[in-house]
Every structure is written in structure tokens, then in C-alpha cells.
Design a protein around this motif. Structure first.
Motif, PDB file in Angstrom:
ATOM      1  N   LYS A  38       0.821  -1.206   0.000  1.00  8.89           N
ATOM      2  CA  LYS A  38       0.000   0.000   0.000  1.00  8.89           C
ATOM      3  C   LYS A  38       0.862   1.267   0.000  1.00  8.89           C
ATOM      4  O   LYS A  38       0.571   2.230  -0.702  1.00  8.89           O
ATOM      5  CB  LYS A  38      -0.906  -0.005   1.228  1.00  8.89           C
ATOM      6  CG  LYS A  38      -1.917  -1.137   1.199  1.00  8.89           C
ATOM      7  CD  LYS A  38      -2.852  -1.112   2.375  1.00  8.89           C
ATOM      8  CE  LYS A  38      -3.934  -2.172   2.153  1.00  8.89           C
ATOM      9  NZ  LYS A  38      -5.079  -2.010   3.041  1.00  8.89           N
ATOM     10  N   TYR A  39       1.882   1.264   0.829  1.00  5.32           N
ATOM     11  CA  TYR A  39       2.755   2.454   0.939  1.00  5.32           C
ATOM     12  C   TYR A  39       4.056   2.050   1.596  1.00  5.32           C
ATOM     13  O   TYR A  39       4.178   0.956   2.156  1.00  5.32           O
ATOM     14  CB  TYR A  39       2.065   3.558   1.740  1.00  5.32           C
ATOM     15  CG  TYR A  39       1.522   3.116   3.077  1.00  5.32           C
ATOM     16  CD1 TYR A  39       2.350   3.015   4.190  1.00  5.32           C
ATOM     17  CD2 TYR A  39       0.182   2.780   3.235  1.00  5.32           C
ATOM     18  CE1 TYR A  39       1.859   2.598   5.419  1.00  5.32           C
ATOM     19  CE2 TYR A  39      -0.324   2.357   4.461  1.00  5.32           C
ATOM     20  CZ  TYR A  39       0.534   2.281   5.549  1.00  5.32           C
ATOM     21  OH  TYR A  39       0.044   1.862   6.760  1.00  5.32           O
ATOM     22  N   TYR A  40       5.031   2.924   1.510  1.00  6.55           N
ATOM     23  CA  TYR A  40       6.302   2.712   2.222  1.00  6.55           C
ATOM     24  C   TYR A  40       6.834   4.066   2.635  1.00  6.55           C
ATOM     25  O   TYR A  40       6.257   5.111   2.270  1.00  6.55           O
ATOM     26  CB  TYR A  40       7.307   1.931   1.371  1.00  6.55           C
ATOM     27  CG  TYR A  40       7.626   2.541   0.019  1.00  6.55           C
ATOM     28  CD1 TYR A  40       8.683   3.434  -0.152  1.00  6.55           C
ATOM     29  CD2 TYR A  40       6.856   2.222  -1.104  1.00  6.55           C
ATOM     30  CE1 TYR A  40       8.970   3.985  -1.391  1.00  6.55           C
ATOM     31  CE2 TYR A  40       7.130   2.764  -2.346  1.00  6.55           C
ATOM     32  CZ  TYR A  40       8.193   3.648  -2.480  1.00  6.55           C
ATOM     33  OH  TYR A  40       8.469   4.199  -3.711  1.00  6.55           O
TER      34      TYR A  40
ATOM     35  N   HIS B  61       8.388  10.760   4.931  1.00  5.69           N
ATOM     36  CA  HIS B  61       6.981  10.636   4.537  1.00  5.69           C
ATOM     37  C   HIS B  61       6.606   9.223   4.107  1.00  5.69           C
ATOM     38  O   HIS B  61       7.437   8.482   3.590  1.00  5.69           O
ATOM     39  CB  HIS B  61       6.674  11.590   3.375  1.00  5.69           C
ATOM     40  CG  HIS B  61       6.918  13.018   3.718  1.00  5.69           C
ATOM     41  ND1 HIS B  61       6.110  13.723   4.579  1.00  5.69           N
ATOM     42  CD2 HIS B  61       7.901  13.882   3.333  1.00  5.69           C
ATOM     43  CE1 HIS B  61       6.575  14.959   4.708  1.00  5.69           C
ATOM     44  NE2 HIS B  61       7.658  15.079   3.966  1.00  5.69           N
ATOM     45  N   LEU B  62       5.335   8.899   4.323  1.00  4.74           N
ATOM     46  CA  LEU B  62       4.788   7.704   3.695  1.00  4.74           C
ATOM     47  C   LEU B  62       4.413   8.068   2.259  1.00  4.74           C
ATOM     48  O   LEU B  62       3.816   9.123   2.019  1.00  4.74           O
ATOM     49  CB  LEU B  62       3.541   7.225   4.450  1.00  4.74           C
ATOM     50  CG  LEU B  62       3.745   6.751   5.891  1.00  4.74           C
ATOM     51  CD1 LEU B  62       2.418   6.299   6.500  1.00  4.74           C
ATOM     52  CD2 LEU B  62       4.776   5.626   5.982  1.00  4.74           C
ATOM     53  N   VAL B  63       4.772   7.209   1.326  1.00  2.90           N
ATOM     54  CA  VAL B  63       4.389   7.445  -0.076  1.00  2.90           C
ATOM     55  C   VAL B  63       3.727   6.192  -0.631  1.00  2.90           C
ATOM     56  O   VAL B  63       3.935   5.084  -0.129  1.00  2.90           O
ATOM     57  CB  VAL B  63       5.600   7.838  -0.962  1.00  2.90           C
ATOM     58  CG1 VAL B  63       6.187   9.174  -0.523  1.00  2.90           C
ATOM     59  CG2 VAL B  63       6.665   6.750  -0.949  1.00  2.90           C
ATOM     60  N   LEU B  64       2.931   6.378  -1.659  1.00  2.00           N
ATOM     61  CA  LEU B  64       2.161   5.281  -2.243  1.00  2.00           C
ATOM     62  C   LEU B  64       3.074   4.257  -2.917  1.00  2.00           C
ATOM     63  O   LEU B  64       3.958   4.618  -3.694  1.00  2.00           O
ATOM     64  CB  LEU B  64       1.160   5.823  -3.268  1.00  2.00           C
ATOM     65  CG  LEU B  64      -0.005   6.622  -2.691  1.00  2.00           C
ATOM     66  CD1 LEU B  64      -0.726   7.386  -3.804  1.00  2.00           C
ATOM     67  CD2 LEU B  64      -0.984   5.717  -1.955  1.00  2.00           C
ATOM     68  N   ASP B  65       2.805   3.007  -2.630  1.00  2.00           N
ATOM     69  CA  ASP B  65       3.464   1.895  -3.308  1.00  2.00           C
ATOM     70  C   ASP B  65       2.622   1.530  -4.546  1.00  2.00           C
ATOM     71  O   ASP B  65       1.636   2.215  -4.859  1.00  2.00           O
ATOM     72  CB  ASP B  65       3.570   0.727  -2.321  1.00  2.00           C
ATOM     73  CG  ASP B  65       4.632  -0.293  -2.710  1.00  2.00           C
ATOM     74  OD1 ASP B  65       5.178  -0.207  -3.817  1.00  2.00           O
ATOM     75  OD2 ASP B  65       4.904  -1.187  -1.893  1.00  2.00           O
TER      76      ASP B  65
ATOM     77  N   ARG C 223       3.421   1.548  11.947  1.00  2.00           N
ATOM     78  CA  ARG C 223       2.763   2.629  12.670  1.00  2.00           C
ATOM     79  C   ARG C 223       2.132   2.044  13.939  1.00  2.00           C
ATOM     80  O   ARG C 223       1.479   0.992  13.868  1.00  2.00           O
ATOM     81  CB  ARG C 223       1.661   3.279  11.814  1.00  2.00           C
ATOM     82  CG  ARG C 223       2.162   3.778  10.459  1.00  2.00           C
ATOM     83  CD  ARG C 223       1.147   4.664   9.730  1.00  2.00           C
ATOM     84  NE  ARG C 223      -0.205   4.141   9.782  1.00  2.00           N
ATOM     85  CZ  ARG C 223      -1.295   4.889   9.627  1.00  2.00           C
ATOM     86  NH1 ARG C 223      -1.169   6.200   9.420  1.00  2.00           N
ATOM     87  NH2 ARG C 223      -2.484   4.359   9.656  1.00  2.00           N
TER      88      ARG C 223
END
Lengths: 270, 270
Positions: free
Chosen positions: A159-161, A166-170, A241
Motif C-alpha cells: 500500500k505504501y512505504y 513521509h509515507l508514499v504510495l506503493d 505505525r
């Protein structure tokens, strides 16, 4: 199994599967930053003669480049022990006569250099990042819509990394977008697919119940490995998280603060 | 009901809801092209005194601009009879104290000019087209992930539409991407939401069973209207594809070649 107990069965663990991003290092500008204690943890596993394979959904570069990047950060990794999705997709394409349209990061294109790509009869999605433009999404969509039976292959479903702070979209969300647009279900090559974990186990010559997976993605790493019969630990680094603990659908065999703590506990009880 | 029979009940139809894109005209460069017979069909409905509302998921401009664009093509439409999602979202935002982060086409921003947008507490997705960049998707994702209870509002859930000669992605796939990334379910304002059809019916002063919807989107237009108790026709124009007939989940009250044929049959049997 309660989180303080997993290491009591260390003696039955003969090999480790490790995720890379979020476990060994955090990606970001300038090549990223090693996670505290991880370089030493890998070195101790090597010194103890424990077989380790790196099971990653990294699809922005070749596995030689993954090894090079990590070794520049201070790790000592052999590319042969790294299992990313691209070489697995390359194999699938050759076996099934697929000519992929690649919606991927330019850095991973060399893995497909000997795969025919004219008149595409499938779409392969990787972590294309900036390449996930409206134009490129449309191109992949139009190719899928032009097929009688659309074939969509996704190199993971993350989903993201974490990228820098920041978390960014995978890639997963973009694969979901194409699935919805075209009424098609993607074939996943990479974690959490069973075939993917099994390839790494086979390479180590051990069975699922002799292996421990350590990752930061509760669904792809931990849930995926457990579904294949491995034990799996969730690290509290990378994309972890606090609100994901406990998780709705996945109960890890243990939580650890980081890879170093997992390796400490494992080696102490082996 | 077989497709040749719907018009036998024309006498009970007191008003029409029409989709715009793919029914009145096909979008494309230079403002698009009217669909053959549609300009005359609208004029004949008007002459016959049949109330008509235009129920569109168009979110790339204001409703005044939608009317202007169509009238330049030769239609004679009043903006007051056009029901796009943006004014409905604007109302929802004001009623619920929402400060939206807008992932929308620049052309629709004027509809939100009096809605506070600082410290956003929800994300609104429209047909942002070129604005669906990786950066903008990440920005929306990060705002949603920063909320305790993410609120995601989508102005429709269309999969694709026809632009010139090509099918292009609508907003729905991008909303799906954010839903998957953030484990959130979008609230849909626009077709196929019930509230959206009901607003247009109320404006005409008729009930669902007195209305006929005509659209090119089998799910949002036809299925959505039927779920609200309206009868609904599928036109074989716009994004219609022969392979969607028959459709897996939706059975229209009738198929017609185009709006003109629907209006012919309706007026002849009224």
C-alpha cells in the motif's frame, strides 16, 4: 503466540527471510539510511553461519543495484541472495510467452531486456513512482481493455512505504485502480504470493516451518509468510505505525523494536 | 422487461433524467462533437413540454460552463437544469463543516471558492485527469493518513469514459487506489448515489416511478437509477461497448441506439 515467546523456539529456526526496505534501511534521498543495528545484525548472522535470504518487493532497480546500494551503506550482501519480483516476472513471462507492457520504474527495465515487448499481451505493474502519471495509467488501461482476457501482473500489492520522513504510495493502489477500471484481478508476483516465499526457501534448502520472516509490512511480509507456514515477526521500523498494533487481520508471531533486537533474541536462544 | 417493450409504458413517464457525456455529445478536443440526433431530440422534448434534468458526473468545470459548452455545440440548455456533483459536495461540506483538500480538475475549483480549505479534514476526488499525478495522489494519501477517521468523498465512481477516439480513465479507479491505500471507504456524491438522483427528481416534482433515466454508463447511470426505482435505458453511444450487452449485473429496461431513438419511441407512445 505472545510476542515475548517466539524466540523460545529459536532452535527450530534454520534460516531467515528478511525484508529489505524498512528492516535493513529506510529509503530516501542520497541512497537512504541504515536502520540502527541492522548492519551489525546481518554481520552476526553471517558469522553464526545462519542462511539468510532477502525477500523484497523492491522494483525500482535490478538486484545487482539493490546489493550495490546496500553495500555502499555498509552492509555486506550478495546479489544472489536477494529475491525481488522482477526476475520472477521475467521467468513467468518467458514460460507463458507473455509480451509485457511495463508500467514500471525505468531502473528495473534492464531485468526485462531479453523479454519481447512488442504487441503486448499483458500489463506488468511495478513501483513506477513518478511514472504513475495519468498518461501512463491510461496507456496501461487501454492495453488491458484491448485484450479479450486481460492479464495484469503486479509485482507485490504494497500500500505504501516510507521515503525519507513521509509515507508514499506503493504500487498496490495503482494496481487496484487498473483492476477496478478493467474488471480484472491482478496476479501478484512478489510478497505476499506463496510462490515467491517458496522460491527463497527452496534456495536455502529449508522448509517453511524451519524459517522465520522478518518484515515491516504487516500484510505482505508477516501475513504473507504466515500463510505459507513460516513464522513471522513485525519490526517497529520502516512503515510500521503504532496504530497497526494490534492489527485487524494479522497476528505476528512476535513484535520486535528492530532487526537488531530480533537477531539478538534469536542468536541468544538458538 | 424485454428491450422492445419499455416504451409501451411511456404514458406513465412524466420526466426524463439524461446523462450528458456519451448521450448528448462525445467529449474531445475542440469542445467535443454532438451525438447524431441529440440536439433535435432535446428540442423535441422541450417542445412537447416534457421536464428534463441533466444528471451528470462531469466534474471538470462549473455547471454554467457545462451549459455554455453544450449550447455552443447547438443545444439549448439552462444551467439550472444541470445537476453535477460539485455543487452537491459544496453543500455537504458546508453542512458538515468539512474543509476539503481538493484532488480535482482546475476547472471545477470555482464551485468551491467559498468553502474553507485550510487544515483539510477530508479529501474530495473529482475527475482530475492530468492532475492525477503521483505527487498529487501522494498528497491526498498523506492527508488521509494524517486523519483519525479519514473522510474521502468521490464525485462519482465512473471507471472510464470516451475522449475523442479513446477510452480514458475516470475518477473511480483513483478513488479505489486511495481507498485501498488508506483502508477507507469513499462516500460517493454523484451517480450512482441515491441522494443524487432524488435531488433531480425533487426539482422536477415527480416520483421515481414517473421518471426515465437515459445514460451510457451501465453501472452508474442505469444500475444507479434502477436502484432508486427509476426506469433506465442504456444508449449504444458514448462509452457503450457491444461486449457489455448483456451486462453481468445490470439489466436495463431497454437498449436504444441513441438518445434520438429513445425520444422517438417515448414521444410516439406517450
Amino acid at each position: 503466540m505472545a510476542s515475548r515467546e517466539w524466540y523460545l523456539t529459536s532452535s527450530s529456526i534454520k534460516g531467515l527471510l528478511l525484508d529489505i526496505t524498512g528492516v535493513l534501511y529506510n529509503s530516501g534521498e542520497g541512497g537512504g539510511i541504515p536502520i540502527k543495528g541492522s548492519i551489525d545484525a546481518i554481520a552476526r548472522l553471517s558469522k553464526a553461519g545462519i542462511p539468510v535470504r532477502f525477500c523484497t518487493n523492491e522494483t525500482q532497480c535490478t538486484k545487482q543495484e539493490i546489493a550495490g546500494k546496500l553495500n555502499r551503506l555498509g552492509f555486506s550482501l550478495n546479489a544472489a541472495n536477494i529475491f525481488p519480483p522482477a526476475p520472477a516476472v521475467r521467468l513467468v513471462a518467458k514460460q507463458r510467452g507473455l509480451r509485457p507492457h511495463l508500467l514500471v520504474h525505468p531502473g528495473v527495465l534492464p531485468e526485462f531486456s531479453d523479454v519481447p515487448q512488442d504487441s503486448p499481451n499483458c500489463v506488468v505493474v511495478g513501483d513506477a513512482a513518478q511514472e504513475f502519471s495519468y498518461e501512463n495509467m491510461n496507456r496501461a488501461f487501454q492495453i488491458l481493455m484491448g485484450m479479450d482476457k486481460p492479464i495484469l501482473i503486479s509485482m507485490g500489492m504494497g500500500k505504501y512505504y516510507k521515503e525519507g520522513e513521509h509515507l508514499v504510495l506503493d504500487l498496490g493502489p495503482f494496481t487496484k485502480a487498473l483492476e477496478y477500471a478493467c474488471d480484472v484481478k491482478a496476479e501478484v508476483v512478489g510478497k505476499p504470493s506463496k510462490m515467491f516465499f517458496e522460491t527463497a526457501l527452496r534456495d536455502m534448502g529449508i522448509t517453511a516451518d524451519e524459517a522465520l520472516m522478518i518484515g515491516d509490512d504487516i500484510v505482505s511480509d508477516v501475513g504473507g509468510a504466515q500463510a505459507c507456514g513460516l513464522r513471522a515477526l513485525q519490526v517497529r521500523t520502516g512503515k510500521y505505525r503504532p496504530e497497526d498494533e494490534p492489527h485487524e487481520t494479522v497476528t505476528p508471531d512476535g513484535y520486535v523494536d528492530n532487526l537488531a533486537q530480533a537477531v539478538d533474541l534469536y542468536l541468544a536462544h538458538k
